[in-house]
Design a protein around this motif. Sequence first.
Motif, PDB file in Angstrom:
ATOM      1  N   ASP A   1      35.273  48.233  39.946  1.00  0.00           N
ATOM      2  CA  ASP A   1      35.694  47.608  41.250  1.00  0.00           C
ATOM      3  C   ASP A   1      35.541  47.936  42.596  1.00  0.00           C
ATOM      4  N   GLY A   2      37.693  47.782  42.630  1.00  0.00           N
ATOM      5  CA  GLY A   2      38.605  47.151  42.766  1.00  0.00           C
ATOM      6  C   GLY A   2      39.197  46.423  43.188  1.00  0.00           C
ATOM      7  N   VAL A   3      38.603  45.740  42.267  1.00  0.00           N
ATOM      8  CA  VAL A   3      39.650  44.606  42.249  1.00  0.00           C
ATOM      9  C   VAL A   3      40.965  44.838  41.555  1.00  0.00           C
TER      10      VAL A   3
ATOM     11  N   GLU B   1      44.740  40.029  42.851  1.00  0.00           N
ATOM     12  CA  GLU B   1      43.554  39.324  42.735  1.00  0.00           C
ATOM     13  C   GLU B   1      42.634  38.877  41.757  1.00  0.00           C
ATOM     14  N   ILE B   2      42.610  38.824  40.426  1.00  0.00           N
ATOM     15  CA  ILE B   2      41.901  38.056  38.939  1.00  0.00           C
ATOM     16  C   ILE B   2      43.039  37.151  39.122  1.00  0.00           C
ATOM     17  N   GLU B   3      44.786  37.383  39.136  1.00  0.00           N
ATOM     18  CA  GLU B   3      44.943  36.714  38.442  1.00  0.00           C
ATOM     19  C   GLU B   3      45.520  35.452  39.743  1.00  0.00           C
ATOM     20  N   ASN B   4      45.201  35.433  41.132  1.00  0.00           N
ATOM     21  CA  ASN B   4      44.903  34.695  42.207  1.00  0.00           C
ATOM     22  C   ASN B   4      43.654  33.789  41.675  1.00  0.00           C
ATOM     23  N   SER B   5      43.326  35.028  41.178  1.00  0.00           N
ATOM     24  CA  SER B   5      41.377  33.455  41.429  1.00  0.00           C
ATOM     25  C   SER B   5      41.489  32.740  39.863  1.00  0.00           C
ATOM     26  N   GLU B   6      42.495  33.072  38.839  1.00  0.00           N
ATOM     27  CA  GLU B   6      42.376  32.776  37.842  1.00  0.00           C
ATOM     28  C   GLU B   6      43.011  31.360  38.020  1.00  0.00           C
ATOM     29  N   GLU B   7      43.971  30.901  38.956  1.00  0.00           N
ATOM     30  CA  GLU B   7      44.893  30.369  39.004  1.00  0.00           C
ATOM     31  C   GLU B   7      44.185  28.852  39.989  1.00  0.00           C
ATOM     32  N   ASN B   8      43.096  29.385  40.705  1.00  0.00           N
ATOM     33  CA  ASN B   8      42.355  28.505  41.390  1.00  0.00           C
ATOM     34  C   ASN B   8      41.320  27.380  40.582  1.00  0.00           C
TER      35      ASN B   8
END
Length: 85
Positions: A72-74, A78-85
């Motif tokens: 999907d182009g992610v 971006e995946i690592e950043n979203s897991e930290e929040n």
Amino acid sequence: TMGSTFVVLQGSRIETIDSESIPPGIKERRQKAKIDENGILQENILLRSPSYAAAFVIGGHVNGLVEWKTKDGVSLKEIENSEEN
């Protein structure tokens, strides 16, 4: 801890020409790997970072966090950043 391991899967298409910027250790791994004349990897290759895995595939220096993407182009970043929040 062992940290992450990244696997370039058997059947992956590998760039067969090394660029000038390829890290020496990756150049050596590419020379030893089983890659057929069409650039198809014949074995799984384990690497210790996303950038090494990307360098193995493209034959040059690359930021794996940016270059590896889902279908999907992610990006991995971006995946690592979203897991930290």
